[in-house]
Design a protein around this motif. Structure first.
Motif, PDB file in Angstrom:
ATOM      1  N   TRP A  72     -15.119  -7.174   6.534  1.00  0.00           N
ATOM      2  CA  TRP A  72     -13.691  -6.951   6.337  1.00  0.00           C
ATOM      3  C   TRP A  72     -13.485  -6.559   4.879  1.00  0.00           C
ATOM      4  O   TRP A  72     -13.985  -7.230   3.963  1.00  0.00           O
ATOM      5  CB  TRP A  72     -12.862  -8.195   6.647  1.00  0.00           C
ATOM      6  N   TYR A  73     -12.757  -5.451   4.705  1.00  0.00           N
ATOM      7  CA  TYR A  73     -12.383  -4.991   3.376  1.00  0.00           C
ATOM      8  C   TYR A  73     -10.867  -5.105   3.238  1.00  0.00           C
ATOM      9  O   TYR A  73     -10.119  -4.963   4.212  1.00  0.00           O
ATOM     10  CB  TYR A  73     -12.776  -3.524   3.167  1.00  0.00           C
ATOM     11  N   VAL A  74     -10.421  -5.303   1.991  1.00  0.00           N
ATOM     12  CA  VAL A  74      -8.986  -5.343   1.710  1.00  0.00           C
ATOM     13  C   VAL A  74      -8.665  -4.278   0.661  1.00  0.00           C
ATOM     14  O   VAL A  74      -9.465  -4.026  -0.244  1.00  0.00           O
ATOM     15  CB  VAL A  74      -8.553  -6.745   1.216  1.00  0.00           C
ATOM     16  N   GLN A  75      -7.538  -3.636   0.834  1.00  0.00           N
ATOM     17  CA  GLN A  75      -7.076  -2.637  -0.123  1.00  0.00           C
ATOM     18  C   GLN A  75      -5.671  -3.002  -0.545  1.00  0.00           C
ATOM     19  O   GLN A  75      -4.713  -2.840   0.225  1.00  0.00           O
ATOM     20  CB  GLN A  75      -7.116  -1.228   0.480  1.00  0.00           C
TER      21      GLN A  75
ATOM     22  N   LEU B 216     -10.846  -0.099  -1.925  1.00  0.00           N
ATOM     23  CA  LEU B 216     -11.277  -1.098  -0.959  1.00  0.00           C
ATOM     24  C   LEU B 216     -12.222  -2.096  -1.626  1.00  0.00           C
ATOM     25  O   LEU B 216     -13.148  -1.708  -2.343  1.00  0.00           O
ATOM     26  CB  LEU B 216     -12.002  -0.447   0.227  1.00  0.00           C
ATOM     27  N   GLN B 217     -11.973  -3.358  -1.363  1.00  0.00           N
ATOM     28  CA  GLN B 217     -12.803  -4.423  -1.896  1.00  0.00           C
ATOM     29  C   GLN B 217     -13.293  -5.281  -0.739  1.00  0.00           C
ATOM     30  O   GLN B 217     -12.568  -5.495   0.229  1.00  0.00           O
ATOM     31  CB  GLN B 217     -11.995  -5.301  -2.860  1.00  0.00           C
TER      32      GLN B 217
ATOM     33  N   TYR C 133     -20.048  -0.710  -1.405  1.00  0.00           N
ATOM     34  CA  TYR C 133     -19.129  -0.978  -2.503  1.00  0.00           C
ATOM     35  C   TYR C 133     -18.414   0.315  -2.878  1.00  0.00           C
ATOM     36  O   TYR C 133     -19.052   1.354  -3.061  1.00  0.00           O
ATOM     37  CB  TYR C 133     -19.885  -1.532  -3.710  1.00  0.00           C
ATOM     38  N   PHE C 134     -17.113   0.209  -3.026  1.00  0.00           N
ATOM     39  CA  PHE C 134     -16.295   1.374  -3.292  1.00  0.00           C
ATOM     40  C   PHE C 134     -15.988   1.522  -4.778  1.00  0.00           C
ATOM     41  O   PHE C 134     -15.834   0.536  -5.495  1.00  0.00           O
ATOM     42  CB  PHE C 134     -14.967   1.273  -2.532  1.00  0.00           C
ATOM     43  N   GLY C 135     -15.877   2.785  -5.190  1.00  0.00           N
ATOM     44  CA  GLY C 135     -15.382   3.074  -6.517  1.00  0.00           C
ATOM     45  C   GLY C 135     -13.873   3.014  -6.562  1.00  0.00           C
ATOM     46  O   GLY C 135     -13.215   2.838  -5.528  1.00  0.00           O
ATOM     47  N   PRO C 136     -13.299   3.174  -7.748  1.00  0.00           N
ATOM     48  CA  PRO C 136     -11.847   3.052  -7.912  1.00  0.00           C
ATOM     49  C   PRO C 136     -11.060   4.231  -7.351  1.00  0.00           C
ATOM     50  O   PRO C 136      -9.850   4.151  -7.219  1.00  0.00           O
ATOM     51  CB  PRO C 136     -11.676   2.956  -9.427  1.00  0.00           C
ATOM     52  N   GLY C 137     -11.751   5.323  -7.049  1.00  0.00           N
ATOM     53  CA  GLY C 137     -11.077   6.470  -6.453  1.00  0.00           C
ATOM     54  C   GLY C 137     -10.607   7.481  -7.478  1.00  0.00           C
ATOM     55  O   GLY C 137     -10.394   7.173  -8.650  1.00  0.00           O
ATOM     56  N   THR C 138     -10.458   8.714  -7.005  1.00  0.00           N
ATOM     57  CA  THR C 138      -9.844   9.793  -7.778  1.00  0.00           C
ATOM     58  C   THR C 138      -8.618  10.256  -7.008  1.00  0.00           C
ATOM     59  O   THR C 138      -8.728  10.663  -5.847  1.00  0.00           O
ATOM     60  CB  THR C 138     -10.797  10.982  -7.949  1.00  0.00           C
ATOM     61  N   ARG C 139      -7.469  10.163  -7.648  1.00  0.00           N
ATOM     62  CA  ARG C 139      -6.234  10.654  -7.006  1.00  0.00           C
ATOM     63  C   ARG C 139      -6.080  12.122  -7.357  1.00  0.00           C
ATOM     64  O   ARG C 139      -5.867  12.474  -8.512  1.00  0.00           O
ATOM     65  CB  ARG C 139      -5.030   9.850  -7.471  1.00  0.00           C
TER      66      ARG C 139
END
Lengths: 114, 112
Positions: free
Chosen positions: A35-38, A44-45, B102-108
């Motif tokens: 489960w990820y939360v945004q 997403l974390q 794991y996700f990065g902070p994103g580019t808008r």
């Protein structure tokens, strides 16, 4: 075909209410579940994950999820939500081994009213 | 430990211009994923790599989009020429095989 279903698109709760978000998956083989939360405006974390062992998994911020293999489900729960839990929640499933992709559900938006 | 790093964080450009988004994987990770997120379509997987090799690019919208991994720790997503409908938040994510993504902070990205 692999898929993840999140049946609740938008859930609105008052603070202190209990939360349960549904997640069902279709995937051949042994899986890892996430489960990820945004939070609004953020990325997403990871909230919690299940790889093996105890099917009741505890995550951050008081969240937990239960893997029920017979039902192909991994529902997310929290006994008492807070306003700060307002966010979008994504369920994801992936193969236990190998470099396969994670499959994400479409997300459930949770709005907690103070 | 540094997480996934993306640059730029915000990009505003005009239609027809080339846009390059960059992503640095977490050290030791060997899989890289590019996603696009919009209000209308939600989170979409565009392409993912394993050990620098593209595994599935079926989510890439059209030939205007291309992604590369010139080395094991870095990737670019290029849009040429850009169009207003490309406006979105682009995330990259990395993982080791079978592990947590794991996700990065994103580019808008905003294309005018």
């Amino acid at each position: 075909a692999q898929s993840v279903s999140q049946h609740n698109h938008h859930v609105i709760l008052s603070e202190a209410a209990s939360l349960e978000l549904g997640c069902n998956y279709s995937y051949g083989g042994t899986v890892n579940l996430f489960w990820y939360v945004q939070y609004p405006g953020q990325h997403l974390q990871l909230l919690l994950k299940y790889f093996s062992g105890d099917p009741l998994v505890k995550g951050i911020k008081g969240f937990e999820a239960e893997f029920i293999k017979s039902k192909f489900s991994f529902n997310l729960r929290k006994p008492s939500v807070q306003w700060s839990d307002t966010a979008e929640y994504f369920c994801a499933v992936g193969a236990r081994t190998g470099a396969n992709n994670l499959f994400f559900g479409t997300g459930t938006r949770l709005t907690v009213i103070p | 430990d540094a997480g996934v790093i993306q640059s730029p964080r915000h990009e505003v450009t005009e239609m027809g211009q080339e846009v390059t988004l960059r992503c640095k994987l977490i050290s030791g990770h060997n899989s890289l994923f590019w996603y696009r997120q919009t209000m209308m379509r939600g989170l979409e997987l565009l392409i993912y790599f394993n050990n620098n090799v593209p595994i599935d690019d079926s989510g890439m919208p059209e030939d205007r989009f291309s992604a590369k991994m010139p080395n094991a720790s870095f990737s670019t997503l290029k849009i040429q020429p850009s169009e207003p409908r490309d406006s979105a938040v682009y995330f990259c994510a990395s993982r080791i095989a079978g592990g947590t993504q794991y996700f990065g902070p994103g580019t808008r990205l905003t294309v005018l």
